[in-house]
Scaffold this motif. Structure first.
Motif, PDB file in Angstrom:
ATOM      1  N   ARG A 152     108.672  75.944  59.860  1.00 23.41           N
ATOM      2  CA  ARG A 152     109.960  75.722  59.202  1.00 23.41           C
ATOM      3  C   ARG A 152     111.056  75.877  60.247  1.00 23.41           C
ATOM      4  N   LEU A 153     111.968  74.916  60.306  1.00 25.66           N
ATOM      5  CA  LEU A 153     113.101  74.985  61.223  1.00 25.66           C
ATOM      6  C   LEU A 153     114.364  75.121  60.388  1.00 25.66           C
ATOM      7  N   THR A 154     115.066  76.219  60.544  1.00 27.10           N
ATOM      8  CA  THR A 154     116.279  76.446  59.771  1.00 27.10           C
ATOM      9  C   THR A 154     117.205  77.373  60.527  1.00 27.10           C
ATOM     10  N   ASP A 155     118.504  77.218  60.302  1.00 25.55           N
ATOM     11  CA  ASP A 155     119.492  78.111  60.886  1.00 25.55           C
ATOM     12  C   ASP A 155     119.856  79.240  59.933  1.00 25.55           C
ATOM     13  N   LYS A 156     119.276  79.232  58.740  1.00 25.24           N
ATOM     14  CA  LYS A 156     119.563  80.271  57.765  1.00 25.24           C
ATOM     15  C   LYS A 156     118.650  81.477  57.974  1.00 25.24           C
ATOM     16  N   HIS A 157     119.180  82.662  57.621  1.00 25.89           N
ATOM     17  CA  HIS A 157     118.356  83.862  57.704  1.00 25.89           C
ATOM     18  C   HIS A 157     117.319  83.823  56.590  1.00 25.89           C
ATOM     19  N   VAL A 158     116.075  84.085  56.933  1.00 30.25           N
ATOM     20  CA  VAL A 158     114.970  84.014  55.984  1.00 30.25           C
ATOM     21  C   VAL A 158     114.346  85.396  55.841  1.00 30.25           C
ATOM     22  N   ASP A 159     114.088  85.796  54.594  1.00 32.64           N
ATOM     23  CA  ASP A 159     113.379  87.050  54.317  1.00 32.64           C
ATOM     24  C   ASP A 159     111.889  86.789  54.505  1.00 32.64           C
ATOM     25  N   LEU A 160     111.336  87.294  55.605  1.00 31.94           N
ATOM     26  CA  LEU A 160     109.945  86.980  55.926  1.00 31.94           C
ATOM     27  C   LEU A 160     108.985  87.503  54.871  1.00 31.94           C
TER      28      LEU A 160
ATOM     29  N   ALA B 142     109.614  88.220  51.566  1.00 31.92           N
ATOM     30  CA  ALA B 142     109.756  87.497  50.300  1.00 31.92           C
ATOM     31  C   ALA B 142     109.190  86.087  50.384  1.00 31.92           C
ATOM     32  N   GLU B 143     109.366  85.450  51.563  1.00 27.44           N
ATOM     33  CA  GLU B 143     108.896  84.070  51.732  1.00 27.44           C
ATOM     34  C   GLU B 143     107.453  84.000  52.226  1.00 27.44           C
ATOM     35  N   ARG B 144     106.843  85.166  52.423  1.00 25.69           N
ATOM     36  CA  ARG B 144     105.462  85.251  52.900  1.00 25.69           C
ATOM     37  C   ARG B 144     105.277  84.479  54.208  1.00 25.69           C
ATOM     38  N   ILE B 145     106.183  84.734  55.133  1.00 30.15           N
ATOM     39  CA  ILE B 145     106.137  84.133  56.467  1.00 30.15           C
ATOM     40  C   ILE B 145     105.618  85.172  57.442  1.00 30.15           C
TER      41      ILE B 145
ATOM     42  N   VAL C 117     109.559  87.973  65.790  1.00 27.57           N
ATOM     43  CA  VAL C 117     109.610  89.064  64.814  1.00 27.57           C
ATOM     44  C   VAL C 117     108.557  88.819  63.746  1.00 27.57           C
ATOM     45  N   PHE C 118     108.084  89.917  63.166  1.00 30.77           N
ATOM     46  CA  PHE C 118     107.042  89.817  62.150  1.00 30.77           C
ATOM     47  C   PHE C 118     107.030  91.103  61.328  1.00 30.77           C
ATOM     48  N   PRO C 119     106.559  91.039  60.086  1.00 27.01           N
ATOM     49  CA  PRO C 119     106.493  92.245  59.259  1.00 27.01           C
ATOM     50  C   PRO C 119     105.493  93.246  59.843  1.00 27.01           C
ATOM     51  N   SER C 120     105.804  94.510  59.686  1.00 31.73           N
ATOM     52  CA  SER C 120     104.884  95.551  60.145  1.00 31.73           C
ATOM     53  C   SER C 120     103.606  95.488  59.327  1.00 31.73           C
TER      54      SER C 120
ATOM     55  N   SER D 258     115.816  75.624  68.547  1.00 37.23           N
ATOM     56  CA  SER D 258     117.064  75.620  67.832  1.00 37.23           C
ATOM     57  C   SER D 258     116.903  76.342  66.507  1.00 37.23           C
ATOM     58  N   GLY D 259     117.887  77.193  66.202  1.00 35.87           N
ATOM     59  CA  GLY D 259     117.833  77.941  64.956  1.00 35.87           C
ATOM     60  C   GLY D 259     116.657  78.884  64.936  1.00 35.87           C
ATOM     61  N   GLU D 260     116.031  78.991  63.802  1.00 37.18           N
ATOM     62  CA  GLU D 260     114.899  79.907  63.624  1.00 37.18           C
ATOM     63  C   GLU D 260     113.639  79.066  63.371  1.00 37.18           C
ATOM     64  N   ALA D 261     112.596  79.314  64.145  1.00 40.21           N
ATOM     65  CA  ALA D 261     111.340  78.618  63.923  1.00 40.21           C
ATOM     66  C   ALA D 261     110.372  79.622  63.293  1.00 40.21           C
ATOM     67  N   SER D 262     110.033  79.393  62.037  1.00 35.65           N
ATOM     68  CA  SER D 262     109.181  80.332  61.314  1.00 35.65           C
ATOM     69  C   SER D 262     107.812  79.716  61.135  1.00 35.65           C
ATOM     70  N   SER D 263     106.769  80.473  61.423  1.00 33.58           N
ATOM     71  CA  SER D 263     105.408  79.931  61.378  1.00 33.58           C
ATOM     72  C   SER D 263     104.552  80.718  60.398  1.00 33.58           C
ATOM     73  N   ARG D 264     103.890  79.995  59.472  1.00 34.47           N
ATOM     74  CA  ARG D 264     102.925  80.630  58.593  1.00 34.47           C
ATOM     75  C   ARG D 264     101.545  80.364  59.177  1.00 34.47           C
ATOM     76  N   LEU D 265     100.850  81.422  59.523  1.00 36.10           N
ATOM     77  CA  LEU D 265      99.598  81.295  60.249  1.00 36.10           C
ATOM     78  C   LEU D 265      98.436  81.718  59.369  1.00 36.10           C
ATOM     79  N   ASP D 266      97.391  80.943  59.417  1.00 33.59           N
ATOM     80  CA  ASP D 266      96.203  81.287  58.651  1.00 33.59           C
ATOM     81  C   ASP D 266      94.990  81.143  59.572  1.00 33.59           C
ATOM     82  N   GLN D 267      94.115  82.123  59.511  1.00 34.69           N
ATOM     83  CA  GLN D 267      92.904  82.049  60.313  1.00 34.69           C
ATOM     84  C   GLN D 267      91.907  81.139  59.598  1.00 34.69           C
ATOM     85  N   LEU D 268      91.297  80.237  60.359  1.00 27.75           N
ATOM     86  CA  LEU D 268      90.328  79.302  59.793  1.00 27.75           C
ATOM     87  C   LEU D 268      88.928  79.775  60.112  1.00 27.75           C
ATOM     88  N   GLY D 269      88.059  79.519  59.175  1.00 32.90           N
ATOM     89  CA  GLY D 269      86.632  79.730  59.408  1.00 32.90           C
ATOM     90  C   GLY D 269      86.328  81.037  60.049  1.00 32.90           C
TER      91      GLY D 269
END
Length: 208
Positions: free
Chosen positions: A12-20, A22-25, A156-159, A197-208
């Motif tokens: 996700r590319l956005t300039d808005k502050h995102v609650d990691l 709440a958004e499960r990022i 940055v990432f949740p503890s 540019s802005g905030e690049a947020s990545s949702r990562l999932d381990q495969l297999g």
């Protein structure tokens, strides 16, 4: 042989502050000051903005040689309004506050980059955003002794004590690659890696 975790990315590319949380990022790349929070941050480097313009724009106008000359140019700035903006800059003589009057204001660095490529004016861009165009000659640096220090660049990432292997691999890779640099001037001046540019947020999932 050790098996590296496979990673899938929802970007996700956005300039808005995102609650990691709440958004499960899982991971975000952020620039500037970080507010106090429960997030864990690892510093990747410094964020530096520089003035750039296209060769065609500079051929049509006298290239500025002092900050005062910018009053006679079309400026492209990130954020704010079309009202004059007071910006703290670092120059050869030290720190200086400069009132810049933009012709165009955008909320996305990629849009400012495209505008400068299209000969609209002089843009104040993150170094990392402009690096490829500086290398190719599509853009040139203006007022080479001036820059804006915009704080730090963090991942940055949740503890989470039980972090998935793929998430940890992504974070470790981001930290390892922070030392990348470009040579962007004829004098082969080394430049630090800049931000996305802005905030690049990545949702990562381990495969297999």
């Amino acid at each position: 042989m050790a098996q590296h975790p496979k990673v899938s990315i929802e970007l996700r590319l956005t300039d808005k502050h995102v609650d990691l949380v709440a958004e499960r990022i899982d991971v975000a790349l952020r620039t500037g000051r970080l507010p106090d929070s429960s997030l864990v941050a690892r510093r990747l480097g410094a964020v530096e903005r520089i003035f750039v313009a296209s060769p065609e724009y500079l051929r049509s106008r006298h290239a500025p040689t002092t900050l005062g000359d910018l009053d006679d140019h079309d400026l492209i700035l990130l954020g704010g309004t079309l009202e004059p903006q007071s910006i703290a800059l670092q120059a050869s003589g030290g720190a200086v506050d400069c009132a810049l009057r933009p012709r165009m204001v955008v909320d996305n660095a990629e849009a400012a980059l495209r505008a400068s490529r299209s000969d609209v004016g002089i843009a104040l861009l993150p170094l990392g955003v402009a690096a490829d165009d500086l290398l190719s000659g599509r853009l040139v640096r203006v007022l080479g002794d001036c820059r804006q220090d915009s704080g730090a660049f963090h991942v940055v990432f949740p503890s989470n004590r039980h972090m998935p292997a793929a998430q940890r691999a992504f974070i470790d890779h981001a930290v390892a690659e922070r030392r990348l640099c470009w040579r962007v001037t004829p004098k082969q001046q080394q430049c630090r890696l800049g931000p996305l540019s802005g905030e690049a947020s990545s949702r990562l999932d381990q495969l297999g």
